[in-house]
Design an enzyme around this catalytic site. Sequence first.
Site, short mmCIF file in Angstrom:
data_model
loop_
_atom_site.label_atom_id
_atom_site.label_comp_id
_atom_site.label_asym_id
_atom_site.label_seq_id
_atom_site.Cartn_x
_atom_site.Cartn_y
_atom_site.Cartn_z
N LYS A 123 0.82 -1.22 0.00
CA LYS A 123 0.00 0.00 0.00
C LYS A 123 0.85 1.26 0.00
CE LYS A 123 -4.43 -1.63 1.23
NZ LYS A 123 -5.66 -1.53 1.98
N LYS A 164 -4.36 -8.97 -6.46
CA LYS A 164 -5.62 -9.48 -5.90
C LYS A 164 -6.72 -8.47 -6.23
CE LYS A 164 -5.93 -7.27 -1.50
NZ LYS A 164 -6.88 -7.13 -0.47
N LYS A 168 -10.57 -2.94 -3.96
CA LYS A 168 -11.44 -1.78 -4.17
C LYS A 168 -10.67 -0.65 -4.83
CE LYS A 168 -13.51 -2.69 0.28
NZ LYS A 168 -12.26 -2.91 1.07
N1 AQP Z 1 -9.07 -10.34 -3.60
C1 AQP Z 1 -9.45 -10.86 -2.46
N2 AQP Z 1 -9.60 -12.20 -2.34
C2 AQP Z 1 -10.00 -12.74 -1.16
N3 AQP Z 1 -10.27 -12.01 -0.06
C3 AQP Z 1 -10.12 -10.68 -0.14
N4 AQP Z 1 -10.31 -9.69 0.74
C4 AQP Z 1 -10.04 -8.50 0.17
N5 AQP Z 1 -9.66 -8.69 -1.10
C5 AQP Z 1 -9.71 -10.03 -1.34
C6 AQP Z 1 -10.77 -9.88 2.11
O1 AQP Z 1 -11.89 -9.03 2.32
C7 AQP Z 1 -11.87 -8.59 3.66
C8 AQP Z 1 -12.03 -7.11 3.73
O2 AQP Z 1 -10.89 -6.47 3.24
P1 AQP Z 1 -10.64 -4.95 3.62
O3 AQP Z 1 -11.66 -4.11 3.03
O4 AQP Z 1 -10.53 -4.79 5.07
O5 AQP Z 1 -9.23 -4.64 3.09
P2 AQP Z 1 -8.44 -5.09 1.87
O6 AQP Z 1 -7.99 -6.51 2.03
O7 AQP Z 1 -7.35 -4.10 1.72
O8 AQP Z 1 -9.53 -5.01 0.72
P3 AQP Z 1 -9.37 -4.29 -0.63
O9 AQP Z 1 -10.59 -4.56 -1.44
O10 AQP Z 1 -8.07 -4.65 -1.26
O11 AQP Z 1 -9.45 -2.78 -0.22
P4 AQP Z 1 -8.47 -1.58 -0.57
O12 AQP Z 1 -8.29 -1.59 -2.06
O13 AQP Z 1 -9.19 -0.37 -0.08
O14 AQP Z 1 -7.21 -1.84 0.17
C9 AQP Z 1 -10.58 -9.10 4.29
O15 AQP Z 1 -10.87 -10.25 5.05
C10 AQP Z 1 -9.73 -9.45 3.11
O16 AQP Z 1 -8.83 -10.48 3.39
#
Ligand code: AQP
Length: 355
Positions: free
Chosen positions: A133, A218, A221
């Site tokens: 990040k 992966k 968002k």
């Molecule tokens: N691609 C993924 N595959 C499986 N699990 C995923 N999770 C996120 N992306 C995947 C799981 O979703 C939960 C919530 O995640 P989060 O919103 O707390 O943070 P993150 O992992 O950083 O999600 P994003 O979508 O990637 O958000 P941004 O882009 O804002 O950083 C967690 O349990 C995560 O493992």
Amino acid sequence: MTEQAPAPTDKPAPKGPPPRVFSGMQPSGTLHLGNYMGALKTWVDLVDESRRTGLDCIFCIVDQHAITVDYDVKELRAKVVDAAVCYLAAGIDPAQCTLFVQSHVPQHTELAWYFNTIMPMGELGRMTQFKEKSEQHRQSVSTGLFTYPLLMAADILLYRATIVPVGEDQVQHLEFSREVARKFNGRFTPKRARPTFPEPAPRLSATPRIMGLDGMHKMSKSRGNEIGLLEEDASIRKKLKGAFTDPQRMRRDDPGRPEICNIYTMHRAVSPPALVEEVQRSCTSASWGCGDCKEALGNNLSAHLTPIRLKAKELTAKPEQVHDTLADGARRCRAIAEETMREVRDRMGLVPAKG
Ligand code: AQP
């Protein structure tokens, strides 16, 4: 005379409270299929399981994590409600579990501060998510992004949760949370007393890592490589057409490798087992092309997601109901959190205010 052994009683051994589940998601954008297949679907399964086992499920919208990177103030407000709508529409039954917003329970940040004082910076610097990040948000890397795992440890340990349903990307943070619990217990729990914090363990779904449509990262968002949980069928089908698959499948009759194909992984999350087997067979024998697998996935996603989308529309029209659910959840969580914090403050030697 020999002493008689006490007669066995029929009384069951005293049982502790049922295990507690905790997890959260950031309202940093629209929830996507990675969030759903990697975590939210497992939350729903655990809520169902709790009807039989008494598991205590607590789910959170972690807004204080979402502000560790650049964000829009107005949008954040809307996204918090959108996240709650997604949880509820996906099947999180508020009558059977607790749902709340992180910033409504101030003890999360208080506990995170105490953890700041016991964890060395070196351990935080090793976190893969921070490295990724800080690369992604290079123009401004906040201290909050660096200390994110401490707040996540506080989120979980505040409720003494032991089961944490997350995607694979969060497993390292869970290991860190266990380390925080061990450190705190070792330093502040009196000898022979019950450990202040139990060690939490991840609960992974069968599809713990969903790749983005770009096949590079992966699904996220913030990367624009996602399919939204509430996206319309036509838009999903269009996105699937361009989705990355097995790079070795250059021609229609090249056999594929389902185990490395994201389309197959998504089938495993939403398609009936017989179809998953068929996709597997048809891919390895090349009797189906990637287009056929994608079309079948589009159909199954539509069947799976349409009820969620309809429920979400209903809930969006009743924001008051959603806010009431969140307020009830926060009330319960503040009470649990304060009980933990009283013990934490006492064990750390902080003097309570008189009265
Ligand atoms: N691609 C993924 N595959 C499986 N699990 C995923 N999770 C996120 N992306 C995947 C799981 O979703 C939960 C919530 O995640 P989060 O919103 O707390 O943070 P993150 O992992 O950083 O999600 P994003 O979508 O990637 O958000 P941004 O882009 O804002 O950083 C967690 O349990 C995560 O493992």
